[in-house]
Scaffold this motif. Structure first.
Motif, mmCIF file in Angstrom:
data_model
loop_
_atom_site.group_PDB
_atom_site.id
_atom_site.type_symbol
_atom_site.label_atom_id
_atom_site.label_comp_id
_atom_site.label_asym_id
_atom_site.label_seq_id
_atom_site.Cartn_x
_atom_site.Cartn_y
_atom_site.Cartn_z
ATOM 1 N N UNK A 37 0.821 -1.208 0.000
ATOM 2 C CA UNK A 37 0.000 0.000 0.000
ATOM 3 C C UNK A 37 0.857 1.261 0.000
ATOM 4 N N UNK A 38 2.018 1.186 0.607
ATOM 5 C CA UNK A 38 2.948 2.326 0.581
ATOM 6 C C UNK A 38 3.306 2.644 -0.858
ATOM 7 N N UNK A 39 3.615 1.618 -1.637
ATOM 8 C CA UNK A 39 4.022 1.842 -3.032
ATOM 9 C C UNK A 39 2.845 2.244 -3.898
ATOM 10 N N UNK A 40 1.666 1.708 -3.630
ATOM 11 C CA UNK A 40 0.475 2.145 -4.366
ATOM 12 C C UNK A 40 0.178 3.619 -4.092
ATOM 13 N N UNK A 41 0.248 4.008 -2.829
ATOM 14 C CA UNK A 41 -0.012 5.414 -2.479
ATOM 15 C C UNK A 41 1.054 6.334 -3.056
ATOM 16 N N UNK A 42 2.297 5.891 -3.040
ATOM 17 C CA UNK A 42 3.365 6.698 -3.622
ATOM 18 C C UNK A 42 3.138 6.874 -5.119
ATOM 19 N N UNK A 43 2.710 5.819 -5.784
ATOM 20 C CA UNK A 43 2.439 5.903 -7.223
ATOM 21 C C UNK A 43 1.261 6.830 -7.504
ATOM 22 N N UNK A 44 0.199 6.722 -6.712
ATOM 23 C CA UNK A 44 -0.953 7.610 -6.889
ATOM 24 C C UNK A 44 -0.536 9.056 -6.659
ATOM 25 N N UNK A 45 0.249 9.303 -5.625
ATOM 26 C CA UNK A 45 0.771 10.646 -5.345
ATOM 27 C C UNK A 45 1.570 11.153 -6.543
ATOM 28 N N UNK A 46 2.450 10.313 -7.050
ATOM 29 C CA UNK A 46 3.295 10.708 -8.170
ATOM 30 C C UNK A 46 2.475 10.989 -9.426
ATOM 31 N N UNK A 47 1.524 10.126 -9.719
ATOM 32 C CA UNK A 47 0.671 10.335 -10.899
ATOM 33 C C UNK A 47 -0.126 11.630 -10.750
#
Length: 138
Positions: A37-47
């Protein structure tokens, strides 16, 4: 003569409040969720952060090609961060920070100075935290 302002110039306080609240909630959520979930949230933040400059370029009818190209590259890297390796999303966030500081010095579509500097700081700090998290857990 009435001066024309972009959407983001008119919405500075809302933008600052929303961005600050989002970053605070993002960091708090990282401390309680499983690694994926950390990486999913980081990706959503980045996108999500890549749409700001593209939107401004589209509305302002200037520098759209460069803004779209950089945003598309960073969005693809963010998605690869979830699918292939977290290193991609970390790199995308750091690269966005470099684009922010470049914008502060005149690259691409003109944008609010306080925003580009603040975004640079958030990207570098968040990218650093993610890099440490990745190093400690992988």
């Amino acid at each position: 003569m009435k001066q024309s302002y972009s959407y983001f110039q008119r919405q500075q306080k809302s933008l600052l409040f929303g961005a600050s609240l989002y970053v605070i909630l993002l960091v708090l959520a990282h401390s309680t969720l499983p690694s994926i979930h950390v990486w999913l949230m980081a990706a959503v933040f980045s996108v999500a952060m890549n749409f700001t400059y593209v939107t401004e370029a589209y509305w302002g009818k200037a520098h759209f090609g460069i803004e779209f190209g950089i945003a598309a590259t960073l969005i693809v890297a963010s998605i690869l961060g979830v699918l292939v390796s977290p290193v991609f999303v970390i790199a995308a966030i750091f690269a966005h920070g470099l684009w922010d500081i470049s914008k502060h010095f005149g690259a691409g579509v003109p944008f609010l100075s306080w925003y580009t500097l603040s975004c640079f700081c958030v990207d570098v700090m968040y990218g650093g935290v993610l890099a440490l998290y990745w190093w400690a857990n992988y």
